[in-house]
Design an enzyme around this catalytic site. Structure first.
Site, PDB file in Angstrom:
ATOM      1  N   ARG A  95       4.076   0.159  -4.722  1.00 20.90           N
ATOM      2  CA  ARG A  95       3.730  -0.372  -3.398  1.00 20.90           C
ATOM      3  C   ARG A  95       2.373  -1.081  -3.398  1.00 20.90           C
ATOM      4  NH1 ARG A  95       6.848   1.486   0.734  1.00 20.90           N
ATOM      5  NH2 ARG A  95       5.215   0.893   2.182  1.00 20.90           N
ATOM      6  N   LYS A 132       6.370  -3.917  -3.798  1.00 21.88           N
ATOM      7  CA  LYS A 132       7.803  -3.699  -3.665  1.00 21.88           C
ATOM      8  C   LYS A 132       8.300  -3.907  -2.239  1.00 21.88           C
ATOM      9  CE  LYS A 132      11.895  -2.350  -4.932  1.00 21.88           C
ATOM     10  NZ  LYS A 132      12.693  -3.444  -5.507  1.00 21.88           N
ATOM     11  N   GLU A 168       8.715 -14.209 -10.635  1.00 21.59           N
ATOM     12  CA  GLU A 168       7.920 -13.050 -10.228  1.00 21.59           C
ATOM     13  C   GLU A 168       7.503 -12.157 -11.380  1.00 21.59           C
ATOM     14  OE1 GLU A 168       9.681 -10.299  -7.389  1.00 21.59           O
ATOM     15  OE2 GLU A 168      11.626 -10.476  -8.336  1.00 21.59           O
ATOM     16  N   ASN A 188      -2.068   1.687   5.943  1.00 19.03           N
ATOM     17  CA  ASN A 188      -1.186   0.621   5.481  1.00 19.03           C
ATOM     18  C   ASN A 188      -0.905  -0.248   6.700  1.00 19.03           C
ATOM     19  OD1 ASN A 188       0.843  -0.952   4.359  1.00 19.03           O
ATOM     20  ND2 ASN A 188       2.390   0.668   4.427  1.00 19.03           N
ATOM     21  N   GLY A 189      -1.138  -1.543   6.596  1.00 19.60           N
ATOM     22  CA  GLY A 189      -0.904  -2.425   7.737  1.00 19.60           C
ATOM     23  C   GLY A 189      -2.096  -3.344   7.946  1.00 19.60           C
ATOM     24  N   LYS A 211      13.561 -14.329  -9.872  1.00 21.88           N
ATOM     25  CA  LYS A 211      13.428 -13.285 -10.896  1.00 21.88           C
ATOM     26  C   LYS A 211      12.482 -13.749 -11.995  1.00 21.88           C
ATOM     27  CE  LYS A 211      14.450 -10.597  -9.427  1.00 21.88           C
ATOM     28  NZ  LYS A 211      14.999 -10.230  -8.162  1.00 21.88           N
ATOM     29  N   HIS A 226      19.359 -36.202  -7.193  1.00 20.93           N
ATOM     30  CA  HIS A 226      18.698 -36.814  -6.034  1.00 20.93           C
ATOM     31  C   HIS A 226      17.178 -36.656  -6.093  1.00 20.93           C
ATOM     32  CE1 HIS A 226      22.592 -37.546  -4.264  1.00 20.93           C
ATOM     33  NE2 HIS A 226      22.915 -36.294  -4.537  1.00 20.93           N
ATOM     34  N   CYS A 269       0.833  -1.201   0.000  1.00 18.38           N
ATOM     35  CA  CYS A 269       0.000   0.000   0.000  1.00 18.38           C
ATOM     36  C   CYS A 269       0.872   1.257   0.000  1.00 18.38           C
ATOM     37  CB  CYS A 269      -0.937   0.078   1.192  1.00 18.38           C
ATOM     38  SG  CYS A 269      -2.073  -1.282   1.285  1.00 18.38           S
ATOM     39  N   TRP A 317      -2.655  -2.628  -1.900  1.00 19.57           N
ATOM     40  CA  TRP A 317      -2.236  -4.019  -2.107  1.00 19.57           C
ATOM     41  C   TRP A 317      -3.077  -4.805  -1.108  1.00 19.57           C
ATOM     42  CZ3 TRP A 317       0.093  -7.984   0.708  1.00 19.57           C
ATOM     43  CH2 TRP A 317       0.651  -9.020  -0.043  1.00 19.57           C
ATOM     44  N   GLU A 344      18.127 -17.221  -6.798  1.00 22.56           N
ATOM     45  CA  GLU A 344      17.705 -15.861  -7.145  1.00 22.56           C
ATOM     46  C   GLU A 344      17.167 -15.811  -8.582  1.00 22.56           C
ATOM     47  OE1 GLU A 344      16.896 -13.136  -6.094  1.00 22.56           O
ATOM     48  OE2 GLU A 344      17.213 -11.709  -7.713  1.00 22.56           O
TER      49      GLU A 344
HETATM   50  O1  M6R Z   1      13.317  -4.470   0.647  1.00 26.52           O
HETATM   51  P1  M6R Z   1      13.876  -5.822   0.946  1.00 26.52           P
HETATM   52  O2  M6R Z   1      15.218  -6.036   0.343  1.00 26.52           O
HETATM   53  O3  M6R Z   1      13.883  -6.146   2.403  1.00 26.52           O
HETATM   54  O4  M6R Z   1      12.879  -6.817   0.245  1.00 26.52           O
HETATM   55  C1  M6R Z   1      13.026  -8.199   0.365  1.00 26.52           C
HETATM   56  C2  M6R Z   1      12.161  -8.939  -0.612  1.00 26.52           C
HETATM   57  O5  M6R Z   1      10.818  -8.641  -0.413  1.00 26.52           O
HETATM   58  C3  M6R Z   1      12.538  -8.613  -2.065  1.00 26.52           C
HETATM   59  O6  M6R Z   1      13.876  -8.875  -2.319  1.00 26.52           O
HETATM   60  C4  M6R Z   1      11.675  -9.455  -3.028  1.00 26.52           C
HETATM   61  O7  M6R Z   1      12.004 -10.793  -2.910  1.00 26.52           O
HETATM   62  C5  M6R Z   1      11.837  -8.959  -4.464  1.00 26.52           C
HETATM   63  N1  M6R Z   1      10.554  -8.830  -5.072  1.00 26.52           N
HETATM   64  C6  M6R Z   1      12.611  -9.874  -5.315  1.00 26.52           C
HETATM   65  O8  M6R Z   1      12.845  -9.366  -6.582  1.00 26.52           O
END
Ligand code: M6R
Length: 601
Positions: A28, A596, A486, A99-100, A483, A502, A2, A73, A479
């Site tokens: 956000r 984000k 998402e 937000n929360g 990527k 395995h 949010c 969100w 990672e």
């Molecule tokens: O702001 P942060 O680095 O703490 O965020 C952590 C994760 O939420 C963030 O890296 C998330 O996994 C990304 N969407 C990945 O691309």
């Protein structure tokens, strides 16, 4: 999670101001949006499902100097117009954005319903304007009603509220970020001019085109402003909390998309310079941190998502370069580590936003055990940076795309630098990283990008993509999967190369794309053997490595970066993930179900 934005001040187009600012917070949340503004003594609300970027700010032309806006969100209640913020009281005089999560909302809703309040949405937020309305039955002081309301709600929150019968904007925070932008005639902190207004936002980019002077609201605090002055106080005691004005370094240009179609690609390309910026650290500070790690009785590296993969890579950096063992945990699991924590323990938290709820909680668990906390963050002035005993910035500049790219390579660079410092080779580490930075600059040329686009077009219809790596390339395989998942929604999984045989190798079919991340290191041949095992089962092998091997069906060349190989190997994957999303018609900047900054647990 949010986006919140409010304005109070001299301008008489507050509705337009908040809509424009909110567009900068769309990362956000982009389920729905809403605006409330006060003109002619009446609070009006407009909201809808969809993206704030599709809303014309000119359509908010009422003359007003007080407005609040929200991009959602969804947590409680589906994505509907009714559930969008702002929410209002029964008599429509109070409007609130939030937000929360209000954890005790069911209990409060029952209580308020018994008192005759009528709820129209399925959200927890709607409780808040009704509670304020209830408080206003016993006080005429709007700020006092908001304060009393905050004391009744449990859970993390950031709220901004306005009221028909008050000239004030009132905001409060407990766990979710809220930052004040101070608009002064003079602009500079050093030569302060007359106050022209205040912006209240979940993040700095919302008002970066208006001011770079900020004040941070801390947990358990609230603020009241009439547009000419602002008063911060403790929610519990009402005691005044004086605040400093801080001038931040980010510029509006850094936060804009420029000529790029998406922030994600802009930020990938910025890695031509951002890795070098991450390396630009004060040697004495890096040495101090290295010393803290050397002397700690147990060091824990903690982060979420992409940042947690940086932590895992650092476990290899510290082990290979400095012969030092560190523990790594996802922040969401860290609470369970409290048995191992003591005052001599050290926790290194890694976070781009500096606001991630799970990371904050991990930090607080560590602090309550008396352990020291070092934060590696991007967002200056974030809660994590302020609450840590020591904070180191990665200097990546604003990262707006949900998919983290330049922040990751900045985190890896800083962690690698600390590992070199720990080994007494800080200069060597700096030289390596600066050379790597210039190699990235060469690598990210138009032909290279085109090549990755063509590869994405070739594999974009595939159901699965598997990625393997060993040593520091193993966390980069994990990672890579994040990527690709998402932004493109293709099923992607990363594995330690040796683990496939395995079990997961059973999933490989003729033509399944398998990406092998390889470096010129002690595990090069083993990694290659793992790729050959996949090829033997029909895998379509995409090698990302400095050298070409016969086993590769496609070879994406990367520079030989020795211990910094993880940094260069992940970059082509970021580009590939971007083009996979685009080829599949997805907006890489706004992946479904994601936001984000994850400020809820
Ligand atoms: O702001 P942060 O680095 O703490 O965020 C952590 C994760 O939420 C963030 O890296 C998330 O996994 C990304 N969407 C990945 O691309």
């Amino acid at each position: 999670m949010c986006g919140i934005f409010g304005y109070i001040g001299e301008r008489n187009d507050a509705g337009k101001v908040v809509v424009e600012g909110l567009k900068n917070l769309e990362y956000r949340g982009y389920d729905s949006w809403g605006v409330a503004w006060k003109s002619n003594g009446i609070v009006s609300v407009r909201k809808d499902v969809g993206k704030i970027s599709d809303v014309r700010s000119e359509d908010f032309s009422d003359i007003c100097s007080l407005a609040i806006a929200h991009t959602r969100w969804a947590t409680h209640g589906g994505v509907t117009k009714i559930n969008a913020h702002p929410h209002t009281s029964c008599d429509q005089t109070v409007a609130v954005i939030h937000n929360g999560i209000v954890e005790n909302y069911e209990e409060l809703r029952r209580e308020l319903t018994a008192k005759g309040h009528r709820f129209v949405s399925q959200t927890d937020t709607e409780i808040i304007p009704h509670l304020i309305e209830e408080e206003l039955k016993t006080t005429k002081d709007f700020a006092a009603a908001v304060r009393a309301t905050c004391l009744r709600i449990r859970g993390r929150f950031a709220i901004v509220a306005i009221h028909t019968h008050s000239a004030m904007l009132v905001a409060a925070r407990n766990g979710s970020p809220l930052i004040v932008g101070v608009k002064r005639g003079g602009g500079e902190v050093s030569a302060p001019g007359r106050i022209e207004g205040y912006f209240i936002a979940s993040d700095i980019p919302a008002f970066l085109d208006q001011t770079r002077i900020v004040q941070y609201l801390d947990d358990g605090e609230m603020l009241v402003s009439d547009g000419k002055s602002i008063l911060f106080s403790d929610i519990q005691t009402g005691e005044e909390r004086p605040k400093r004005e801080i001038e931040i370094q980010w510029t509006q240009q850094q936060a804009e998309k420029g000529d790029f179609e998406h922030y994600m690609m802009k930020e990938i390309m910025e890695q031509k310079e951002s890795v070098a910026r991450a390396v630009n650290q004060d040697d004495a500070q890096i040495m101090t941190l290295a010393k803290a790690i050397r002397e700690a009785q147990g060091t824990f590296l903690v982060g979420c998502g992409t940042a947690s993969k940086a932590c895992l890579a650092a476990e290899y950096f510290f082990s290979v370069i400095a012969d030092k063992h560190v523990n790594v945990a996802p922040a969401s699991e860290f609470k369970l580590y409290h048995h191992f924590l003591k005052p001599e323990s050290l926790i290194v938290v890694v976070s781009q936003s500096g606001e991630t709820a799970d990371v904050l909680e991990a930090m607080r668990v560590a602090k309550s055990a008396g352990s020291k906390v070092i934060a590696i963050v991007n967002n200056e002035g974030s809660t994590i940076a302020r609450e840590a005993d020591y904070a180191l910035r990665i200097n990546a500049g604003p990262e707006r795309a949900v998919a983290s790219t330049k922040a990751l390579t900045g985190q890896l660079a800083v962690l690698l630098l600390i590992a070199y410092a720990l080994a007494g080779k800080l200069r060597e580490g700096k030289t390596l990283l600066l050379e790597t930075s210039s190699a990235i600059n060469d690598m990210l040329n138009p032909r290279y990008i085109e090549r990755l686009k063509a590869l994405a077009d070739k594999i974009q219809t595939k159901r699965d993509i598997f990625i393997i790596g060993k040593s520091w390339n193993y966390p980069m395989a994990l990672e890579s999967a994040i990527k690709i998942q998402e932004v493109s929604y293709i099923h992607a999984e990363g594995f330690a190369g040796g683990e496939l045989k395995h079990g997961p190798i059973a999933l490989i079919e003729e033509g399944t794309p398998c990406i092998a991340l390889i470096g010129k290191d002690e595990v090069e041949q083993d990694s290659l053997s793992n790729a050959i095992e996949l090829k033997a089962r029909g895998g379509f092998i995409i090698g990302i490595s400095p050298d070409r091997y016969d086993a590769f069906d496609e070879w994406i060349r990367v520079p030989d970066a020795t211990a910094a190989q993880a940094i260069v190997n992940i970059i082509p994957i970021q580009v590939l993930a971007y083009f996979l999303a685009v080829a599949r018609g997805k907006n890489p900047d706004m992946p479904r179900n994601l936001a984000k900054s994850v400020t809820v647990k």
